[in-house]
Design an enzyme around this catalytic site. Structure first.
Site, mmCIF file in Angstrom:
data_model
loop_
_atom_site.group_PDB
_atom_site.id
_atom_site.type_symbol
_atom_site.label_atom_id
_atom_site.label_comp_id
_atom_site.label_asym_id
_atom_site.label_seq_id
_atom_site.Cartn_x
_atom_site.Cartn_y
_atom_site.Cartn_z
ATOM 1 N N GLU A 258 1.406 -4.501 6.391
ATOM 2 C CA GLU A 258 0.238 -4.477 5.498
ATOM 3 C C GLU A 258 -0.908 -5.312 6.068
ATOM 4 O O GLU A 258 -1.327 -6.306 5.465
ATOM 5 C CB GLU A 258 0.618 -4.977 4.100
ATOM 6 C CG GLU A 258 1.492 -4.015 3.344
ATOM 7 C CD GLU A 258 1.662 -4.387 1.870
ATOM 8 O OE1 GLU A 258 1.390 -5.538 1.503
ATOM 9 O OE2 GLU A 258 2.063 -3.504 1.102
ATOM 10 N N CYS B 268 -5.878 -16.313 11.693
ATOM 11 C CA CYS B 268 -7.223 -15.746 11.844
ATOM 12 C C CYS B 268 -7.067 -14.503 12.714
ATOM 13 O O CYS B 268 -6.412 -14.555 13.762
ATOM 14 C CB CYS B 268 -8.114 -16.787 12.524
ATOM 15 S SG CYS B 268 -9.512 -16.073 13.410
ATOM 16 N N GLU C 132 6.964 1.741 1.382
ATOM 17 C CA GLU C 132 7.452 0.796 0.373
ATOM 18 C C GLU C 132 6.957 1.218 -0.990
ATOM 19 O O GLU C 132 5.798 1.632 -1.129
ATOM 20 C CB GLU C 132 6.864 -0.605 0.582
ATOM 21 C CG GLU C 132 7.360 -1.381 1.736
ATOM 22 C CD GLU C 132 6.665 -2.753 1.785
ATOM 23 O OE1 GLU C 132 6.277 -3.294 0.729
ATOM 24 O OE2 GLU C 132 6.508 -3.265 2.893
HETATM 25 C C1 GLA Z 1 4.123 -5.729 0.006
HETATM 26 C C2 GLA Z 1 4.823 -6.333 1.208
HETATM 27 C C3 GLA Z 1 6.263 -6.642 0.949
HETATM 28 C C4 GLA Z 1 6.438 -7.278 -0.410
HETATM 29 C C5 GLA Z 1 5.861 -6.376 -1.471
HETATM 30 C C6 GLA Z 1 6.027 -6.913 -2.867
HETATM 31 O O1 GLA Z 1 4.290 -4.404 -0.048
HETATM 32 O O2 GLA Z 1 4.719 -5.496 2.337
HETATM 33 O O3 GLA Z 1 6.701 -7.532 1.967
HETATM 34 O O4 GLA Z 1 5.795 -8.507 -0.435
HETATM 35 O O5 GLA Z 1 4.478 -6.241 -1.240
HETATM 36 O O6 GLA Z 1 5.517 -6.036 -3.830
#
Ligand code: GLA
Length: 637
Positions: free
Chosen positions: A150, A115, A310
């Site tokens: 993320e 949470c 990424e």
């Molecule tokens: C996100 C996450 C990663 C991985 C990718 C897979 O970007 O940050 O750890 O799980 O998705 O697409």
């Protein structure tokens, strides 16, 4: 504020050495060097390997891998490891697990199982970050810090009692007194008036056929984004106690599906903006989605260089049908991101996992090893990025057109009790972007909270469904046009105020009703899938409305249905023209419309129809997309 200071374009990916034996680490180093990898994101999901029980830290393996990377001139984007709390923590404190709107506890076993208001999560995360920053803040391998991962990907909203208490505090801070809140949320409707702060709960699931108060839902989104941001700030400020040198970032998700975090606000808190970009493999327009996400990220970064933290070398594992990237696509994406301002190209992940939920997700080193299509492309890209090292820290050319992008309008529109649930803010914005992309016209993105000086930098500002209109934005746009700017605003613009109360007296407020001069009385959304032909021959979908000109020149009217004869497209001439578009034009008609607008304003196009032509520093990029194959060329000039 420490800035990104690369000596070459960054190249590498998430590196998870804890999944592998030390023998594999040696092999990793060999392959990284061969591919010219110069940066890895380390430790993102390593909490349980670093802190094996509360307060019991195990750093030997992390020391060893960081030293090994350093000996081989590979820099580290060091993660704070807080994205996936360990089982010992959630077992001891099950109250830290998130609870959804239906009251269901989301259990341990995936990731981001916390949470966002949980005091225990925050306390343990900060303790871990302090240990990491104290130990590695001065390590010569460390290039930057990667806070969490993320934020809000899996746990953007929590509805538990801990969240409720934090929410009440946030509201008290925002409104000061209950009368102001009751007024702002129109709580005299459905007996929703609050007499005590502690009566206000998060917008949990209500009886069927009823929906929570939309002003409350909008504020709950703001609150939830702020709660996540507080965690970011806590981690960042903890790092800063030990390390004042290295820049700190967190990887945004500038993609279509990511709608819970207000990155315009967040961007002010990071030392540099970074993002992840994943594409929907089955989307034939995914090159446009990629370009849109890059340009949006550059907007968050205020035009400064940013970093693609990424993307994928090939297939992902989380769609229904996970297709590999097509011939040349991986390189076209990576080089394209650099052309659009990224300081490098990073991937998830370095070595494809042999177990766990992401074992079928592509990586830089696939299961099949180095003798593979993917790894060959990885080495090819390493060479190419190396040749582009002069680009580092240069900016891209500013576009002539800015699209306003606004999470608050998105949140306010994305509710049940609206004229049609078919309206999707991002899709509408992407429709407009796609038309311009296909014409070869570049755009920038700006925040709805941008200041007047920012708008003034552009020849043309686009406001697609700017539903939520603050007095400030309205005044800024009018001032911008009065000072020689040109504007296109769409339907469903200027409808509500900052707390989602309707602006009365004809929809569209001062901007649409008085300044552009179209007075809208009623909305008449079009049935799903239907297309209507306007009086000028353009085709349109999704939306119609009953309106009259109120000073604007009518260029097209609706031809059928209850809105027949009402304004479909209008313009008004100030120093430069402004336009109002009362429906969602189809792709072809949008192209025609924007073709005439850009021609009139003298905005030039280059490329288009599957060819992106971009310039950064001394380089010219030409990136091509055809079904099944993608190409790129880089030249000087
Ligand atoms: C996100 C996450 C990663 C991985 C990718 C897979 O970007 O940050 O750890 O799980 O998705 O697409």
């Amino acid at each position: 504020m420490p800035k990104l200071n690369p000596s070459a374009l960054y190249y590498g990916g998430d590196y998870n050495p804890e999944q592998w034996s030390r023998h594999v680490w040696q092999e990793d180093i060999r392959l990284m060097k061969q591919a010219k990898v110069n940066l890895v994101s380390l430790g993102i999901f390593s909490w349980t390997n670093i802190e094996v029980a509360e307060g019991v830290y195990q750093f030997d393996w992390l020391d060893d891998i960081i030293n090994l990377l350093h000996e081989n001139d590979i820099k580290v984007d060091l993660a704070t490891a807080t994205a996936s709390p360990p089982a010992w923590l959630t077992k001891a404190h099950p109250e830290m697990l998130p609870i959804d709107a239906n009251g269901v506890v989301r259990s341990h076993g995936g990731r981001q199982n916390y949470c966002t208001s949980s005091p225990i999560y925050r306390e343990r995360a900060a303790a871990l970050v302090a240990k990491l920053a104290e130990r590695y803040g001065n390590h010569p391998a460390v290039e930057m810090w990667h806070v969490n991962n993320e934020f809000g990907c899996h746990n953007p909203l929590c509805f538990c009692d801990t969240t409720a208490a934090a929410w009440q505090g946030w509201l008290q801070n925002k409104y000061g007194n209950l009368e102001a809140l009751n007024e702002a949320w129109a709580t005299n409707f459905w007996s929703q008036r609050y007499h005590n702060w502690n009566e206000i709960i998060p917008p949990r699931r209500t009886p069927d056929g009823t929906f929570p108060n939309p002003s409350m839902v909008l504020d709950f989104h703001r609150f939830s984004s702020d709660e996540l941001l507080d965690i970011y700030k806590l981690e960042r400020d903890t790092i800063r106690k030990y390390d004042s040198v290295h820049p700190i970032t967190t990887n945004f998700m500038s993609m279509r599906g990511s709608i819970f975090v207000d990155y315009w606000k967040w961007a002010k808190e990071v030392d540099f903006v970074s993002t992840d970009i994943y594409l929907i493999a089955a989307d034939p327009n995914r090159d446009i989605e990629f370009a849109y996400a890059c340009d949006l990220t550059r907007g968050f970064a205020d035009g400064q260089p940013w970093l693609l933290m990424e993307h994928s070398t090939s297939a992902v594992n989380w769609q229904e049908h996970n297709l590999p990237k097509e011939q040349g696509e991986m390189l076209a994406n990576s080089i394209g991101s650099v052309a659009r301002g990224s300081e490098g190209a990073m991937y998830f992940q370095w070595r494809q996992s042999k177990g766990g939920s992401e074992k079928f997700h592509s990586a830089m080193v696939p299961h099949a090893g180095e003798n593979t299509r993917v790894y060959r492309q990885v080495t090819e890209l390493g060479d190419q990025l190396d040749q582009l090292r002069d680009l580092v820290s240069t900016s891209t050319e500013q576009a002539k057109i800015a699209i306003i992008h606004d999470y608050e309008s998105l949140w306010a529109m994305r509710q049940y009790n609206v004229p049609t649930t078919q309206l999707d803010y991002t899709e509408i914005s992407q429709d407009w972007y796609r038309a311009l992309y296909n014409m070869g016209v570049r755009v920038d993105f700006v925040s709805a909270k941008a200041d007047r000086a920012t708008f003034k930098k552009y020849d043309l500002v686009l406001a697609p469904t700017q539903y939520l209109m603050t007095d400030e934005l309205e005044a800024n746009l009018i001032d911008y046009v009065k000072n020689g700017g040109s504007l296109v605003a769409s339907y469903f613009t200027g409808i509500s105020n900052e707390t989602d109360l309707i602006r009365l007296g004809g929809y569209g407020g001062k901007l649409v009703k008085d300044f552009i001069g179209v007075r809208v009385e009623e909305f008449a959304p079009l049935p799903k899938g239907s297309v209507t032909t306007l009086s000028n021959g353009y085709q349109a979908k999704l939306w119609a409305e009953i309106s009259q000109a109120n000073g604007a020149e009518v260029l097209a009217t609706f031809g059928e249905g209850v809105a027949a004869g009402s304004v479909a497209i209008a313009r008004r001439n100030y120093e430069k023209p402004v336009w109002y578009v009362a429906s969602q034009l189809t792709d072809e008609s949008l192209k025609e419309f924007f073709g005439s607008v850009t021609k009139e304003l003298g905005i030039e196009a280059e490329g288009g129809n599957g060819i992106e032509v971009l310039r950064r520093g001394k380089f010219r990029f030409e990136i091509g997309h055809k079904p099944g194959s993608h190409s790129h060329q880089v030249s000087i000039g």
